[in-house]
Motif scaffolding. Structure first.
Motif, short mmCIF file in Angstrom:
data_model
loop_
_atom_site.label_atom_id
_atom_site.label_comp_id
_atom_site.label_asym_id
_atom_site.label_seq_id
_atom_site.Cartn_x
_atom_site.Cartn_y
_atom_site.Cartn_z
N GLN A 67 1.01 4.44 -2.63
CA GLN A 67 0.75 5.81 -2.20
C GLN A 67 1.89 6.75 -2.60
O GLN A 67 1.65 7.84 -3.09
CB GLN A 67 0.53 5.87 -0.68
N ILE A 68 3.12 6.31 -2.40
CA ILE A 68 4.28 7.13 -2.78
C ILE A 68 4.25 7.39 -4.29
O ILE A 68 4.48 8.51 -4.74
CB ILE A 68 5.60 6.44 -2.38
N GLU A 76 11.91 7.12 0.94
CA GLU A 76 11.46 6.32 2.08
C GLU A 76 12.07 4.92 2.15
O GLU A 76 11.90 4.24 3.15
CB GLU A 76 9.93 6.20 2.08
N TYR A 77 12.75 4.51 1.10
CA TYR A 77 13.32 3.17 1.05
C TYR A 77 14.78 3.24 0.61
O TYR A 77 15.17 4.14 -0.12
CB TYR A 77 12.57 2.28 0.05
N SER A 81 13.43 -1.49 3.64
CA SER A 81 12.91 -0.52 4.59
C SER A 81 14.04 0.27 5.26
O SER A 81 15.07 -0.31 5.59
CB SER A 81 12.06 -1.23 5.66
N ASP A 126 0.82 -1.20 0.00
CA ASP A 126 0.00 0.00 0.00
C ASP A 126 0.86 1.26 0.00
O ASP A 126 0.53 2.22 -0.68
CB ASP A 126 -0.93 0.01 1.20
N ARG A 127 1.95 1.22 0.77
CA ARG A 127 2.79 2.41 0.87
C ARG A 127 3.48 2.72 -0.46
O ARG A 127 3.56 3.89 -0.85
CB ARG A 127 3.84 2.24 1.99
N ASP A 166 1.47 9.82 -5.16
CA ASP A 166 1.83 11.18 -4.73
C ASP A 166 2.89 11.80 -5.64
O ASP A 166 2.86 13.00 -5.90
CB ASP A 166 2.33 11.18 -3.29
#
Length: 84
Positions: free
Chosen positions: A5-6, A67-68, A81, A1-2, A9
């Protein structure tokens, strides 16, 4: 899901679709040792993420790198992560 979303966006004027691939999509996943393959699709006439495969690859990679940890592969990227 993330990841979805990224991606959404990062490309607000696009309609990217994220779907499972690999063993999960084929329902052959072995729970004890698996990686999750995700495939990102953009509409064929969408140029927001880039006008070539190389530009799309790099723009998606750059968006996810915030983010990763991103490891470049020949035709994919591997995400890890940043959380402990």
């Amino acid at each position: 899901d993330r990841v979805g979303q990224i991606t959404a966006d990062a490309f607000p004027d696009s309609a990217p679709t994220i779907k499972p691939g690999g063993s999960r999509a084929k329902k052959t996943m072995i729970r004890d040792s698996y990686d999750l393959d995700l495939i990102c699709y953009f509409p064929h006439d969408d140029t927001e993420p880039g006008e070539s495969l190389e530009k799309i690859y790099n723009s998606v990679k750059d968006a996810l790198a915030e983010e990763y940890y991103v490891e470049e592969k020949r035709s994919s990227i591997r995400l890890k992560s940043k959380e402990a």
